[in-house]
Scaffold this motif. Structure first.
Motif, PDB file in Angstrom:
ATOM      1  N   VAL A 268       0.832  -1.204   0.000  1.00 36.51           N
ATOM      2  CA  VAL A 268       0.000   0.000   0.000  1.00 36.51           C
ATOM      3  C   VAL A 268       0.863   1.249   0.000  1.00 36.51           C
ATOM      4  O   VAL A 268       0.693   2.157  -0.806  1.00 36.51           O
ATOM      5  CB  VAL A 268      -0.945   0.008   1.218  1.00 36.51           C
ATOM      6  CG1 VAL A 268      -1.709   1.319   1.281  1.00 36.51           C
ATOM      7  CG2 VAL A 268      -1.898  -1.163   1.163  1.00 36.51           C
ATOM      8  N   THR A 269       1.842   1.311   0.910  1.00 32.74           N
ATOM      9  CA  THR A 269       2.571   2.559   1.131  1.00 32.74           C
ATOM     10  C   THR A 269       3.543   2.882   0.005  1.00 32.74           C
ATOM     11  O   THR A 269       3.891   4.049  -0.183  1.00 32.74           O
ATOM     12  CB  THR A 269       3.354   2.475   2.448  1.00 32.74           C
ATOM     13  OG1 THR A 269       4.261   1.356   2.396  1.00 32.74           O
ATOM     14  CG2 THR A 269       2.419   2.293   3.612  1.00 32.74           C
ATOM     15  N   LYS A 270       4.006   1.895  -0.751  1.00 37.63           N
ATOM     16  CA  LYS A 270       4.984   2.167  -1.799  1.00 37.63           C
ATOM     17  C   LYS A 270       4.339   2.509  -3.149  1.00 37.63           C
ATOM     18  O   LYS A 270       5.040   2.776  -4.116  1.00 37.63           O
ATOM     19  CB  LYS A 270       5.919   0.957  -1.955  1.00 37.63           C
ATOM     20  CG  LYS A 270       6.845   0.788  -0.750  1.00 37.63           C
ATOM     21  CD  LYS A 270       7.852  -0.318  -0.980  1.00 37.63           C
ATOM     22  CE  LYS A 270       8.795  -0.437   0.213  1.00 37.63           C
ATOM     23  NZ  LYS A 270       9.796  -1.503   0.026  1.00 37.63           N
ATOM     24  N   GLN A 271       3.010   2.479  -3.202  1.00 41.41           N
ATOM     25  CA  GLN A 271       2.349   2.888  -4.427  1.00 41.41           C
ATOM     26  C   GLN A 271       2.522   4.387  -4.622  1.00 41.41           C
ATOM     27  O   GLN A 271       2.554   5.151  -3.673  1.00 41.41           O
ATOM     28  CB  GLN A 271       0.865   2.541  -4.375  1.00 41.41           C
ATOM     29  CG  GLN A 271       0.608   1.050  -4.281  1.00 41.41           C
ATOM     30  CD  GLN A 271      -0.882   0.775  -4.276  1.00 41.41           C
ATOM     31  OE1 GLN A 271      -1.633   1.360  -5.032  1.00 41.41           O
ATOM     32  NE2 GLN A 271      -1.301  -0.127  -3.416  1.00 41.41           N
ATOM     33  N   ARG A 272       2.645   4.787  -5.871  1.00 43.44           N
ATOM     34  CA  ARG A 272       2.804   6.192  -6.179  1.00 43.44           C
ATOM     35  C   ARG A 272       1.642   6.667  -7.052  1.00 43.44           C
ATOM     36  O   ARG A 272       1.001   5.890  -7.735  1.00 43.44           O
ATOM     37  CB  ARG A 272       4.128   6.445  -6.895  1.00 43.44           C
ATOM     38  CG  ARG A 272       5.337   6.160  -6.000  1.00 43.44           C
ATOM     39  CD  ARG A 272       6.624   6.601  -6.665  1.00 43.44           C
ATOM     40  NE  ARG A 272       7.762   6.419  -5.779  1.00 43.44           N
ATOM     41  CZ  ARG A 272       9.006   6.764  -6.111  1.00 43.44           C
ATOM     42  NH1 ARG A 272       9.256   7.293  -7.304  1.00 43.44           N
ATOM     43  NH2 ARG A 272       9.995   6.573  -5.261  1.00 43.44           N
ATOM     44  N   VAL A 273       1.445   7.978  -7.026  1.00 47.04           N
ATOM     45  CA  VAL A 273       0.386   8.567  -7.839  1.00 47.04           C
ATOM     46  C   VAL A 273       0.731   8.367  -9.309  1.00 47.04           C
ATOM     47  O   VAL A 273       1.860   8.597  -9.745  1.00 47.04           O
ATOM     48  CB  VAL A 273       0.246  10.069  -7.516  1.00 47.04           C
ATOM     49  CG1 VAL A 273      -0.754  10.731  -8.450  1.00 47.04           C
ATOM     50  CG2 VAL A 273      -0.179  10.246  -6.073  1.00 47.04           C
ATOM     51  N   ARG A 274      -0.260   7.951 -10.085  1.00 45.75           N
ATOM     52  CA  ARG A 274      -0.024   7.646 -11.487  1.00 45.75           C
ATOM     53  C   ARG A 274       0.152   8.916 -12.313  1.00 45.75           C
ATOM     54  O   ARG A 274      -0.355   9.971 -11.974  1.00 45.75           O
ATOM     55  CB  ARG A 274      -1.196   6.832 -12.047  1.00 45.75           C
ATOM     56  CG  ARG A 274      -1.278   5.430 -11.483  1.00 45.75           C
ATOM     57  CD  ARG A 274      -2.550   4.747 -11.956  1.00 45.75           C
ATOM     58  NE  ARG A 274      -3.743   5.375 -11.395  1.00 45.75           N
ATOM     59  CZ  ARG A 274      -4.974   4.977 -11.656  1.00 45.75           C
ATOM     60  NH1 ARG A 274      -5.174   3.977 -12.497  1.00 45.75           N
ATOM     61  NH2 ARG A 274      -6.002   5.575 -11.100  1.00 45.75           N
ATOM     62  N   ARG A 275       0.865   8.771 -13.428  1.00 45.14           N
ATOM     63  CA  ARG A 275       1.052   9.901 -14.328  1.00 45.14           C
ATOM     64  C   ARG A 275      -0.290  10.299 -14.943  1.00 45.14           C
ATOM     65  O   ARG A 275      -1.141   9.474 -15.207  1.00 45.14           O
ATOM     66  CB  ARG A 275       2.026   9.516 -15.447  1.00 45.14           C
ATOM     67  CG  ARG A 275       3.463   9.333 -14.979  1.00 45.14           C
ATOM     68  CD  ARG A 275       4.371   9.015 -16.164  1.00 45.14           C
ATOM     69  NE  ARG A 275       5.755   8.857 -15.734  1.00 45.14           N
ATOM     70  CZ  ARG A 275       6.752   8.559 -16.567  1.00 45.14           C
ATOM     71  NH1 ARG A 275       6.498   8.373 -17.857  1.00 45.14           N
ATOM     72  NH2 ARG A 275       7.980   8.425 -16.105  1.00 45.14           N
ATOM     73  N   GLY A 276      -0.418  11.582 -15.196  1.00 45.39           N
ATOM     74  CA  GLY A 276      -1.641  12.075 -15.809  1.00 45.39           C
ATOM     75  C   GLY A 276      -2.739  12.427 -14.818  1.00 45.39           C
ATOM     76  O   GLY A 276      -3.778  12.948 -15.218  1.00 45.39           O
ATOM     77  N   THR A 277      -2.497  12.155 -13.519  1.00 51.37           N
ATOM     78  CA  THR A 277      -3.540  12.434 -12.524  1.00 51.37           C
ATOM     79  C   THR A 277      -3.836  13.926 -12.434  1.00 51.37           C
ATOM     80  O   THR A 277      -5.000  14.343 -12.380  1.00 51.37           O
ATOM     81  CB  THR A 277      -3.113  11.893 -11.147  1.00 51.37           C
ATOM     82  OG1 THR A 277      -2.973  10.467 -11.227  1.00 51.37           O
ATOM     83  CG2 THR A 277      -4.151  12.232 -10.089  1.00 51.37           C
ATOM     84  N   ILE A 278      -2.779  14.756 -12.445  1.00 57.00           N
ATOM     85  CA  ILE A 278      -2.986  16.198 -12.313  1.00 57.00           C
ATOM     86  C   ILE A 278      -3.763  16.748 -13.510  1.00 57.00           C
ATOM     87  O   ILE A 278      -4.691  17.556 -13.356  1.00 57.00           O
ATOM     88  CB  ILE A 278      -1.632  16.913 -12.155  1.00 57.00           C
ATOM     89  CG1 ILE A 278      -0.964  16.473 -10.836  1.00 57.00           C
ATOM     90  CG2 ILE A 278      -1.812  18.426 -12.183  1.00 57.00           C
ATOM     91  CD1 ILE A 278       0.406  17.071 -10.618  1.00 57.00           C
ATOM     92  N   ALA A 279      -3.397  16.299 -14.711  1.00 59.95           N
ATOM     93  CA  ALA A 279      -4.125  16.758 -15.897  1.00 59.95           C
ATOM     94  C   ALA A 279      -5.586  16.326 -15.844  1.00 59.95           C
ATOM     95  O   ALA A 279      -6.483  17.061 -16.269  1.00 59.95           O
ATOM     96  CB  ALA A 279      -3.451  16.205 -17.152  1.00 59.95           C
ATOM     97  N   ARG A 280      -5.829  15.153 -15.312  1.00 58.43           N
ATOM     98  CA  ARG A 280      -7.201  14.668 -15.195  1.00 58.43           C
ATOM     99  C   ARG A 280      -7.992  15.485 -14.181  1.00 58.43           C
ATOM    100  O   ARG A 280      -9.186  15.754 -14.367  1.00 58.43           O
ATOM    101  CB  ARG A 280      -7.164  13.200 -14.802  1.00 58.43           C
ATOM    102  CG  ARG A 280      -8.468  12.459 -15.001  1.00 58.43           C
ATOM    103  CD  ARG A 280      -8.222  10.982 -14.846  1.00 58.43           C
ATOM    104  NE  ARG A 280      -9.453  10.222 -14.938  1.00 58.43           N
ATOM    105  CZ  ARG A 280      -9.507   8.893 -14.815  1.00 58.43           C
ATOM    106  NH1 ARG A 280      -8.390   8.209 -14.613  1.00 58.43           N
ATOM    107  NH2 ARG A 280     -10.659   8.264 -14.909  1.00 58.43           N
ATOM    108  N   ILE A 281      -7.329  15.890 -13.106  1.00 51.46           N
ATOM    109  CA  ILE A 281      -7.995  16.724 -12.094  1.00 51.46           C
ATOM    110  C   ILE A 281      -8.425  18.049 -12.715  1.00 51.46           C
ATOM    111  O   ILE A 281      -9.503  18.580 -12.425  1.00 51.46           O
ATOM    112  CB  ILE A 281      -7.057  16.957 -10.901  1.00 51.46           C
ATOM    113  CG1 ILE A 281      -6.815  15.641 -10.144  1.00 51.46           C
ATOM    114  CG2 ILE A 281      -7.625  18.007  -9.947  1.00 51.46           C
ATOM    115  CD1 ILE A 281      -5.739  15.737  -9.087  1.00 51.46           C
TER     116      ILE A 281
END
Length: 664
Positions: free
Chosen positions: A23-36
């Motif tokens: 769980v803790t080592k997962q990172r935010v995926r690319r493109g998340t900010i653009a999607r927001i």
């Protein structure tokens, strides 16, 4: 004496929390900010007004310290009362304006924030509703609720509190620095020299808090799942009947302890960052008064300028502290968005094709309980089916909560093998067979809860994959053994089938289902609350309400996991009479548990190991001495159906194979 569940306070308090690497080592995926950014677009004008208000507020933030310096140099020291009062009035006016601007900012950020929560919640809810039944059999209810509540609110913070803090703080930092440099570049540089030593720790803390936030969300979902399962009627009854309160409390305490412990760690990291930034502000203020005071003594500038620099510095470190926390808040909010997008990116297996057409079976009945529906035969054409792999229908984070996720092999379980049959229109086709044979899967395919892996299922000549799901569900009515009722009134549960139904139609359906005499005697009648899952009603009453709901829908096709299997004799008799009305004139596919249903069937299909082993009428299949004869002897021969006598089974010397267990 039992010490109570869960770890207690003291040196052992943190034992319950162990970071889960999956769980803790997962990172935010690319493109998340653009999607927001796409979610913020509908609120661009609200955001523009907010930005204007934030800019004006930042100007006021700088103007007030400058004016206070001026009042000292040009009013207090020269002893000019008019200047003091005039500047004080200006400062008061700016303070009032700043308060109004703060209200404007709060109003528009609230509009954006609540609007975003609405958009995300409705989108996630609609998307989850489109998922196949296999998704709901794997996902934890508490985890889904957590995505709709905690994660959506966390995502909303990215466009409200985080955005507010970022914009306001950035504008203030820029204006304050420009003003301080104008007064004294030397003092400004000396005051800012301490900042770099705090940037690296802030970045490290931010990354760690992002991981802790992701794990905290998983742990909250696990605790929520426990509460959801134990607080509904069925879960509470199971816990009471098996008498394991200590174990139940212990399980909950363990999960609650993990939530507590990860919260303590998060608070520790957050406090460390805040304390460090507060220390920075104090040290820098000392530098301002030391260096600035020396320059005042040497005549480099006036006392008012030094006071303005000190006040500006106080207004500088507040935004710097906020910007440091923005990094943390933004990273944790991105985790929430990422978890919401994870659900939205799970594509449903059952979708309407772009060329889907309405299922046209003729004119719809007017809702009369006794009306016959249009002709619609059911055809299975060389149908095979296997359950999809877990990765196709679910998410590991919704199944295994805050535990290492085992590798999911993608093994598929075959259930049906090359099945072909026709259930003729307006006739009753009964499905019989041992447990686990595939009967329930066949009925699920008719309602398109699954799609066949091979072959086709047709109703009225239409392949179910070529028709819209809405029109299919209007044409097909399903009643299961455990009829589900929502925690609402009888009226609302009935109207769920046809919201536009009139009072007279509701009563007619209840009369046909042999339940109106009971409802009419209740103090609140149709407005009686049935309770969670209908537990305030008896089994027979629930089944008859479900049948009334089916009759109100007036479908052309009825799929029935026969509703009398677990009822007492009196309830069975009432439901059997209601069933005759429900099935009359309709194409019926019934999983038969009762001899009376089998004898009235126009066709019997014997299902075994996912195949149609035998088909025919009751007498014909009995005479053949095959699997049906064995099933009749073991499951049906001792029954005394309504209005039918006992018929002898096959010779007593024949012993059937032992029954198998599993889902039908």
């Amino acid at each position: 004496m039992h010490p109570g569940p869960g770890p207690g306070p003291g040196p052992h308090m943190m034992r319950a929390f162990v970071a889960d690497p999956s769980v803790t080592k997962q990172r935010v995926r690319r493109g998340t900010i653009a999607r927001i950014a796409g979610y913020a677009r509908p609120y661009r004008w609200d955001l523009a007004i907010f930005l204007l208000a934030a800019a004006l507020s930042a100007v006021i933030t700088v103007a007030i310290p400058v004016l206070l310096g001026v009042v000292i140099d040009r009013g207090v020291l020269p002893k000019r009362t008019d200047v003091v009062l005039g500047i004080a009035a200006v400062v008061a006016g700016l303070a009032i304006l700043d308060a109004l601007l703060t209200f404007v900012q709060r109003w528009y950020t609230a509009r954006v924030g609540e609007g975003l929560i609405y958009d995300l919640r409705t989108q996630v809810f609609a998307h989850v509703q489109r998922q196949p039944i296999a998704f709901f059999t794997r996902a934890h209810t508490g985890s889904l609720v957590s995505r709709l509540n905690g994660d959506v609110i966390g995502a909303q913070q990215a466009l409200t509190s985080t955005l507010v803090s970022t914009v306001s703080s950035t504008l203030q930092v820029i204006l304050v620095l420009v003003t301080m440099i104008y007064f004294s570049w030397l003092v400004t540089v000396i005051a800012l020299v301490l900042i770099p030593m705090f940037i690296l720790p802030a970045r490290l803390v931010g990354r760690r808090l992002q991981r802790l936030t992701r794990e905290s969300m998983q742990l909250d979902a696990a605790m929520g799942s426990t509460m959801t399962e134990r607080f509904n009627v069925a879960g509470a009854m199971l816990a009471k009947l098996f008498g394991r309160p200590r174990e139940e409390i212990g399980v909950f305490a363990e999960r609650a302890a993990k939530v507590r412990d990860v919260g303590v760690v998060r608070a520790l990291y957050g406090s460390t960052l805040f304390i460090a930034l507060t220390l920075l502000a104090s040290l820098s203020t000392a530098v301002i008064y030391g260096a600035g005071g020396t320059l005042v003594v040497n005549g480099a500038f006036q006392v008012g300028t030094m006071v303005s620099l000190a006040l500006l510095l106080n207004r500088l470190y507040g935004p710097i502290t906020a910007l440091s926390n923005v990094q943390v808040n933004a990273m944790t909010a991105l985790v929430s968005f990422d978890r919401v997008f994870e659900v939205l990116d799970l594509q449903p297996l059952i979708e309407d094709s772009p060329q889907a057409v309405p299922l046209a079976l003729g004119p719809r009945s007017n809702g009369s309980a006794n009306a016959s529906g249009p002709a619609a035969d059911i055809v299975f054409d060389h149908v095979s089916f296997h359950y999809p792999a877990a990765s196709e229908v679910s998410l590991a984070s919704l199944e295994s909560i805050a535990l290492p996720v085992p590798e999911r092999t993608g093994v598929r379980l075959g259930v049906l093998h090359d099945i072909s049959f026709t259930a003729p229109a307006r006739q009753l086709t009964a499905l019989v067979g041992p447990s686990g044979a595939g009967k329930t899967t066949i009925t699920a395919l008719v309602a398109r809860l699954h799609d066949p892996s091979e072959g086709a299922v047709r109703i009225g000549g239409f392949d179910l994959r070529d028709v819209t799901q809405e029109s299919l569900h209007e044409a097909v009515g399903v009643v299961t053994q455990d009829a589900h009722l929502y925690h609402d009134t009888i009226r609302a549960n009935l109207a769920y089938a046809r919201p536009e139904a009139t009072e007279a139609e509701l009563i007619e359906a209840c009369e046909a289902a042999r339940i109106w005499h009971l409802i009419s005697e209740l103090p609140d009648g149709l407005d009686t609350i049935v309770g969670d899952r209908g537990y305030r009603m008896s089994g027979g009453e629930k089944q008859r309400i479900a049948l009334a709901r089916l009759l109100l829908k007036a479908p052309a096709v009825v799929v029935l996991d026969e509703a009398t299997a677990h009822l007492d004799s009196e309830s069975e008799a009432a439901v059997q009479r209601a069933l005759k009305t429900a099935l009359s004139g309709r194409t019926s596919l019934v999983i038969a548990h009762r001899l009376s249903t089998i004898r009235e069937a126009d066709q019997i299909l014997v299902i075994d190991d996912g195949r149609v082993r035998e088909r025919g009428g009751h007498d014909e299949l009995l005479a053949s001495g095959g699997l049906y004869a064995d099933l009749y002897r073991t499951q049906f021969a001792r029954q005394r159906p309504i209005g039918a006598g006992h018929r002898p089974g096959p010779p007593r010397g024949h012993f059937p194979p032992p029954p198998r267990f599993g889902p039908g």
